[in-house]
Motif scaffolding. Structure first.
Motif, PDB file in Angstrom:
ATOM      1  N   ALA A  73       0.710  -1.327  -0.344  1.00  0.00           N
ATOM      2  CA  ALA A  73       0.001   0.194   0.078  1.00  0.00           C
ATOM      3  C   ALA A  73       0.928   1.107  -0.165  1.00  0.00           C
ATOM      4  O   ALA A  73       0.828   2.596  -0.426  1.00  0.00           O
ATOM      5  N   VAL A  74       1.790   1.158   0.675  1.00  0.00           N
ATOM      6  CA  VAL A  74       2.691   2.238   0.952  1.00  0.00           C
ATOM      7  C   VAL A  74       3.862   2.540  -0.493  1.00  0.00           C
ATOM      8  O   VAL A  74       3.670   3.744  -0.779  1.00  0.00           O
ATOM      9  N   LEU A  75       4.233   1.789  -1.138  1.00  0.00           N
ATOM     10  CA  LEU A  75       4.376   1.754  -1.952  1.00  0.00           C
ATOM     11  C   LEU A  75       3.519   1.608  -3.353  1.00  0.00           C
ATOM     12  O   LEU A  75       3.133   2.573  -4.385  1.00  0.00           O
ATOM     13  N   LEU A  76       2.368   1.739  -3.170  1.00  0.00           N
ATOM     14  CA  LEU A  76       1.307   2.101  -4.426  1.00  0.00           C
ATOM     15  C   LEU A  76       0.690   3.647  -4.055  1.00  0.00           C
ATOM     16  O   LEU A  76       0.366   4.330  -4.844  1.00  0.00           O
ATOM     17  N   GLY A  77       0.910   4.037  -2.904  1.00  0.00           N
ATOM     18  CA  GLY A  77       0.246   5.486  -2.624  1.00  0.00           C
ATOM     19  C   GLY A  77       1.374   6.404  -2.588  1.00  0.00           C
ATOM     20  O   GLY A  77       0.991   7.650  -3.568  1.00  0.00           O
ATOM     21  N   LEU A  78       2.593   5.835  -2.929  1.00  0.00           N
ATOM     22  CA  LEU A  78       3.203   6.835  -2.734  1.00  0.00           C
ATOM     23  C   LEU A  78       3.634   6.729  -4.728  1.00  0.00           C
ATOM     24  O   LEU A  78       3.564   7.918  -5.471  1.00  0.00           O
ATOM     25  N   LEU A  79       3.582   6.181  -5.524  1.00  0.00           N
ATOM     26  CA  LEU A  79       3.439   5.818  -7.175  1.00  0.00           C
ATOM     27  C   LEU A  79       1.689   6.963  -7.457  1.00  0.00           C
ATOM     28  O   LEU A  79       1.587   7.678  -7.908  1.00  0.00           O
ATOM     29  N   THR A  80       0.664   6.464  -6.576  1.00  0.00           N
ATOM     30  CA  THR A  80      -0.495   7.053  -6.976  1.00  0.00           C
ATOM     31  C   THR A  80      -0.278   8.810  -6.510  1.00  0.00           C
ATOM     32  O   THR A  80      -1.354   9.433  -7.451  1.00  0.00           O
ATOM     33  N   GLY A  81       0.503   8.756  -5.625  1.00  0.00           N
ATOM     34  CA  GLY A  81       0.779  10.209  -4.915  1.00  0.00           C
ATOM     35  C   GLY A  81       1.308  10.881  -6.261  1.00  0.00           C
ATOM     36  O   GLY A  81       1.215  11.979  -6.294  1.00  0.00           O
ATOM     37  N   LEU A  82       2.481  10.460  -6.577  1.00  0.00           N
ATOM     38  CA  LEU A  82       3.326  10.996  -7.362  1.00  0.00           C
ATOM     39  C   LEU A  82       2.032  10.999  -8.794  1.00  0.00           C
ATOM     40  O   LEU A  82       2.412  12.117 -10.337  1.00  0.00           O
ATOM     41  N   GLY A  83       1.923  10.463  -9.476  1.00  0.00           N
ATOM     42  CA  GLY A  83       0.662  10.304 -10.084  1.00  0.00           C
ATOM     43  C   GLY A  83      -0.028  11.597 -10.278  1.00  0.00           C
ATOM     44  O   GLY A  83      -0.173  11.595 -11.313  1.00  0.00           O
ATOM     45  N   ARG A  84      -0.513  11.512  -9.109  1.00  0.00           N
ATOM     46  CA  ARG A  84      -1.782  12.390  -8.972  1.00  0.00           C
ATOM     47  C   ARG A  84      -1.435  13.230  -8.919  1.00  0.00           C
ATOM     48  O   ARG A  84      -1.436  14.990  -9.447  1.00  0.00           O
ATOM     49  N   ILE A  85       0.697  14.174  -8.744  1.00  0.00           N
ATOM     50  CA  ILE A  85       0.362  15.731  -9.061  1.00  0.00           C
ATOM     51  C   ILE A  85       1.446  15.402 -11.068  1.00  0.00           C
ATOM     52  O   ILE A  85       2.514  16.575 -10.619  1.00  0.00           O
ATOM     53  N   SER A  86       1.628  14.130 -11.179  1.00  0.00           N
ATOM     54  CA  SER A  86       1.913  14.399 -12.523  1.00  0.00           C
ATOM     55  C   SER A  86       1.529  15.692 -13.792  1.00  0.00           C
ATOM     56  O   SER A  86       0.393  15.791 -13.374  1.00  0.00           O
ATOM     57  N   LYS A  87       2.541  16.216 -14.147  1.00  0.00           N
ATOM     58  CA  LYS A  87       2.459  16.965 -15.411  1.00  0.00           C
ATOM     59  C   LYS A  87       1.508  15.700 -16.816  1.00  0.00           C
ATOM     60  O   LYS A  87       1.078  16.588 -17.105  1.00  0.00           O
ATOM     61  N   ASN A  88       2.351  14.616 -16.766  1.00  0.00           N
ATOM     62  CA  ASN A  88       1.507  13.480 -17.547  1.00  0.00           C
ATOM     63  C   ASN A  88      -0.275  13.507 -17.813  1.00  0.00           C
ATOM     64  O   ASN A  88      -0.693  13.037 -16.543  1.00  0.00           O
ATOM     65  N   PRO A  89      -1.158  13.945 -18.547  1.00  0.00           N
ATOM     66  CA  PRO A  89      -1.911  13.629 -18.320  1.00  0.00           C
ATOM     67  C   PRO A  89      -2.701  12.438 -18.233  1.00  0.00           C
ATOM     68  O   PRO A  89      -3.495  12.346 -17.121  1.00  0.00           O
ATOM     69  N   PHE A  90      -2.115  11.484 -19.167  1.00  0.00           N
ATOM     70  CA  PHE A  90      -2.560  10.112 -18.770  1.00  0.00           C
ATOM     71  C   PHE A  90      -2.325   9.592 -17.324  1.00  0.00           C
ATOM     72  O   PHE A  90      -3.000   9.338 -16.999  1.00  0.00           O
ATOM     73  N   ILE A  91      -0.739   9.738 -16.809  1.00  0.00           N
ATOM     74  CA  ILE A  91      -0.903   8.831 -15.855  1.00  0.00           C
ATOM     75  C   ILE A  91      -1.572  10.028 -14.784  1.00  0.00           C
ATOM     76  O   ILE A  91      -2.272   8.681 -13.962  1.00  0.00           O
ATOM     77  N   ASN A  92      -1.870  11.016 -15.017  1.00  0.00           N
ATOM     78  CA  ASN A  92      -2.283  11.915 -13.608  1.00  0.00           C
ATOM     79  C   ASN A  92      -3.630  10.884 -14.216  1.00  0.00           C
ATOM     80  O   ASN A  92      -4.808  11.244 -12.997  1.00  0.00           O
ATOM     81  N   ALA A  93      -4.306  11.224 -15.284  1.00  0.00           N
ATOM     82  CA  ALA A  93      -5.879  10.284 -15.216  1.00  0.00           C
ATOM     83  C   ALA A  93      -5.613   8.931 -14.379  1.00  0.00           C
ATOM     84  O   ALA A  93      -7.501   8.366 -13.482  1.00  0.00           O
ATOM     85  N   VAL A  94      -4.626   8.117 -14.676  1.00  0.00           N
ATOM     86  CA  VAL A  94      -4.666   7.310 -14.489  1.00  0.00           C
ATOM     87  C   VAL A  94      -4.752   7.398 -13.020  1.00  0.00           C
ATOM     88  O   VAL A  94      -5.789   6.243 -12.409  1.00  0.00           O
ATOM     89  N   ALA A  95      -4.002   7.262 -12.288  1.00  0.00           N
ATOM     90  CA  ALA A  95      -3.596   7.222 -10.775  1.00  0.00           C
ATOM     91  C   ALA A  95      -5.591   8.197 -10.059  1.00  0.00           C
ATOM     92  O   ALA A  95      -5.818   7.836  -9.235  1.00  0.00           O
ATOM     93  N   SER A  96      -5.503   9.794 -10.548  1.00  0.00           N
ATOM     94  CA  SER A  96      -7.311  10.160  -9.962  1.00  0.00           C
ATOM     95  C   SER A  96      -8.207   9.021 -10.057  1.00  0.00           C
ATOM     96  O   SER A  96      -9.336   8.866  -9.158  1.00  0.00           O
ATOM     97  N   THR A  97      -8.613   8.263 -11.013  1.00  0.00           N
ATOM     98  CA  THR A  97      -9.881   7.029 -11.675  1.00  0.00           C
ATOM     99  C   THR A  97      -9.227   6.274 -10.455  1.00  0.00           C
ATOM    100  O   THR A  97     -10.493   5.484  -9.576  1.00  0.00           O
ATOM    101  N   TYR A  98      -7.950   5.656 -10.000  1.00  0.00           N
ATOM    102  CA  TYR A  98      -7.957   4.747  -9.698  1.00  0.00           C
ATOM    103  C   TYR A  98      -8.481   5.328  -7.532  1.00  0.00           C
ATOM    104  O   TYR A  98      -9.073   4.604  -7.112  1.00  0.00           O
TER     105      TYR A  98
END
Ligand SMILES: Nc1ncnc2c1ncn2[C@@H]1O[C@H](COP(=O)(O)OP(=O)(O)O)[C@@H](O)[C@H]1O
Ligand SMILES: [Mg+2]
Lengths: 259, 244, 246
Positions: A73-98
């Protein structure tokens, strides 16, 4: 930039410095639970000692699920947190949707879904299903904590690091995250504790955790009061120990504070 | 005027219900076909349900059913949340210490359900494998007693069958009517599952359980059971729900 | 002292923040070893201009060449360019989780792949140079503002940059600490560092600047050597600004 506060979830209270002292809530609860449990076992070994002897493999399973789920969960949380602030709209959308999807589905339903519903397609062993479901669920919660923690770091830190020639990833790992940990740890610690308690839900997948062992004992001997008393006390002791560990860790991470 | 209305209504109620009629709340864990389970109208149906109704009719009481999860069903009885449990409860010595049973009303044996392509003929052959049963049932106790088998307890027998169906466990032990229901009746399960053996743990008898010392309810129930058995109603119900 | 090839070339740069035009047709050249001081009222675009040089701000049009490389060209690794351009901020921005020495060694070790021992030796030399070697093992939170800013300068120097950018390095300091920071900057100037400095410290400008640039409303209104500025500057807005701060 002012520091942002982070929402605290339903973990257990992590002892703070100001609560220290002989009569802190933590000490009272811990000593109380321990003394009651010991008294019961010593003065009333039948059934309390029997119950306690019936639980260890279940406690082990509870720990196993907790520890693996925390790591993932920490690893996933880290990835998700980074994804949520990512400038890449695709990554951002994936993380936010998750985050949206997982936060919208009760953990109990997720457990059923991964084990029984998906069980028709992928036959995951019960422990694996339990750990996956717990990690997925808490990864989303922790993702939000990580995001808030990262965003709480002054923008000047990012600029200073970038001006030295660090790229975004390096800046994140060398400069932002080591500082964000301090803000992140208290709410993440709360998530750890909430996660530990929520592992009791995996007994629904017939995983032989502490709660299920207790239920098996009670349903065979009809000692409902006694069994669930022991279960509650053991959970309380474990949770209190974990919250103590988190608060010690917090202390350690405050090493660079103003004297 | 108002007062007179109330009196009239009360009198009507008193006249309409025989003075001795009382309502018993009976708990069932409706996950155990064909003995007690939910139909699509969310009503509890099954052999036990009909049986209790027949007993109630003979003994002259009303009955309300309450669906309760198995692993708390006896705790609720003890706490007085209902008057009786009629839910495929096998009479065991252990249980007799904790509650009182009515006259035995149904005979079952424990059956082992396995996958269709399995060659297993006894529970012992499943050494080193995992076998499931419902938590707190005689079937589960039988698995636990067998050396070398990993016993896995489920909240509902249906979940154990589902795990057997998807291959996560190697066998399920439960009462033979329920085993037959899954292994012979339910289309998708029947295609993959079969009854491998009836265990040599001996005959078991179902009994209606009441709170320890609740003689009044127990007598009422026994009176009904005697009448039902004398009239052969139990045979009709068996034909209706079990077949042969 | 001046060589013909400029090390920084800014050509017709325009920059908007939404509707607001922060930079308007700005052009400027800085030669190696030159010290340029940018002055102007608050909000005139000084910081923005400085930050475009190492691409902390994007520009909308124009060209910026640093050390022969087009800063806005994605073919050029901006991180390599930044390694050659040190920057000092108004609010220090030291890394609070690292000791003073740790602040100085992080980038050289990770980016220039310098051994720890060598990086630390160089770090201590720089701390000595800015006069706070005794604070090497201390965390920044324990330092005064002036000390923090000197560490920040040393941190930038630790990457051995060709150019140093300063954005109002003394504005956040208590008056009694301004001197110690300016001293460090003056010494650096004497050593021949190429410096672009946004500051209102006219004493510093007079002492070290080769060129003073006056900005207002996103435009460069006047450029010249300090003597010119303080004696006979033509632009009325520049004259008004100077009269306010001198
Ligand atoms: N990130 C930003 N977003 C929007 N407007 C900005 C931003 N940074 C600066 N500005 C605006 O651009 C103008 C120039 O700002 P700045 O370069 O900081 O001026 P100076 O450093 O000369 O005080 C100001 O009007 C300021 O409000
Ligand atoms: Mg500025």
């Amino acid at each position: 930039m002012e520091k942002k506060t982070i929402d605290v979830s339903d973990g257990a209270a992590i002892p703070r410095k100001k609560d220290a002292g002989l009569f802190s809530a933590w000490r009272i609860s811990f000593a109380g639970a321990l003394i009651i449990l010991l008294c019961l076992v010593v003065f009333e070994p039948d059934p309390y000692l029997k119950i306690l002897k019936f639980l260890p493999d279940g406690i082990l399973i509870t720990f196993e699920v907790t520890i693996f789920a925390i790591i993932f969960a920490v690893l996933l949380g880290l990835l998700t947190g980074l994804g949520r602030i990512s400038k890449n709209p695709f990554i951002n959308a994936v993380a936010s949707t998750y985050v949206e999807v997982v936060r919208g589905i009760p953990l109990l339903v997720q457990l059923f879904y991964i084990y029984y519903a998906l069980g028709r397609f992928v036959r995951l062993p019960d422990m694996v299903a339990a750990i996956i479901a717990m990690s997925l669920c808490y990864g989303a919660y922790m993702g939000e904590v990580f995001r808030a923690g990262i965003e709480s770091i002054d923008k000047g830190q990012m600029e200073a690091a970038r001006s030295l020639g660090f790229n975004r990833t390096q800046t994140m790992f060398y400069v932002i995250l080591p500082q964000a940990w301090r803000t992140i740890l208290p709410p993440v610690g709360n998530e750890f504790i909430a996660l530990l308690k929520d592992t009791s839900l995996v007994s629904i997948l017939a995983v032989a955790d502490m709660l299920r062992r207790g239920r098996e004992f009670a349903s065979e001997t009809f000692t409902y009061f006694e069994t669930y008393t022991v279960i509650a006390l053991v959970y309380l002791l474990i949770t209190l120990l974990l919250s103590k560990m988190v608060s010690i860790l917090e202390e350690k991470l405050n090493y660079y504070d103003q004297s | 005027m108002m007062k007179r209305c109330v009196w009239v209504v009360l009198a009507a109620i008193l006249l309409a219900t025989p003075a001795w009629a009382r309502t018993l709340v009976v708990a069932q864990d409706a996950t155990w076909p064909p003995m007690e389970f939910m139909n699509e109208q969310k009503e509890i149906i099954g052999f036990d349900t009909d049986y209790v109704r027949a007993v109630a009719k003979e003994a002259g009481f009303d009955v309300v059913f309450k669906n309760v999860a198995w692993d708390g069903i006896f705790a609720g009885l003890d706490a007085g949340q209902y008057d009786a449990v009629c839910s495929s409860v096998t009479i065991t010595d252990e249980r007799k210490k904790a509650m009182d049973f009515g006259i035995p009303y149904f005979k079952v044996r424990q059956a082992l359900v396995v996958s269709k392509d399995s060659t297993v003929k006894t529970l012992e052959e499943l050494k080193g494998k995992t076998v499931g049963g419902q938590i707190g049932t005689t079937g589960y106790f039988a698995i636990k007693k067998t050396e070398g088998i990993t016993a896995k307890s489920y909240d509902e027998i249906g979940l154990a069958m589902e795990d057997l169906f998807s291959g996560r466990i190697d066998g399920v032990v439960c009462d033979d009517p329920t085993a037959a229901q899954y292994a012979l009746q339910k289309a998708d399960y029947a295609a993959r599952l079969k009854i491998a053996a009836v265990l040599d743990t001996g005959d078991e008898y179902y009994g209606i359980a009441v709170k320890k010392g609740n003689k009044e309810v127990l007598d009422l129930i026994n009176k009904g059971i005697e009448a039902v058995q004398a009239k052969g109603i139990d045979k009709e119900l068996r034909a209706k729900w079990i077949g042969q | 002292m001046t060589s013909p090839e400029p090390i920084i070339t800014i050509e017709n740069v325009n920059k908007y923040f939404g509707q607001l035009k922060a930079l308007s047709e700005v052009s400027l050249q800085v030669r190696p070893g030159e010290k340029v001081v940018i002055i102007g009222p608050s909000g005139s675009g000084k910081s923005t201009l400085l930050r475009t040089i190492n691409r902390l701000e994007e520009i909308d049009s124009g060209r910026i060449i640093v050390d022969g490389l087009d800063v806005m060209d994605d073919k050029n690794d901006i991180n390599r360019i930044r390694m050659e351009v040190g920057m000092v901020f108004q609010r220090f921005n030291l890394f609070p989780h690292k000791t003073v020495l740790g602040n100085l060694t992080l980038a050289p070790m990770k980016l220039r792949k310098i051994e720890r021992a060598a990086a630390e030796a160089n770090g201590r030399r720089l701390l000595q140079k800015v006069g706070i070697e005794e604070k090497a093992a201390v965390y920044p939170a324990r330092l005064s503002g002036g000390q923090q800013q000197r560490v920040a300068i040393a941190r930038a120097l630790a990457m051995n940059p060709k150019i140093m950018l300063f954005d109002e390095p003394t504005s956040a300091l208590d008056p009694e600490m301004i001197g110690e920071v300016l001293d460090v900057m003056v010494n650096l100037a004497r050593e021949g560092m190429t410096m672009v400095v946004v500051t209102h410290e006219m004493g510093f400008a007079r002492e070290v600047a080769d060129m003073v640039v006056f900005m207002d409303q996103g435009q460069i209104l006047e450029t010249g050597p300090p003597e010119h500025f303080f004696q006979d500057c033509r632009h009325p807005r520049a004259r008004k600004f100077l009269s306010q701060i001198l």
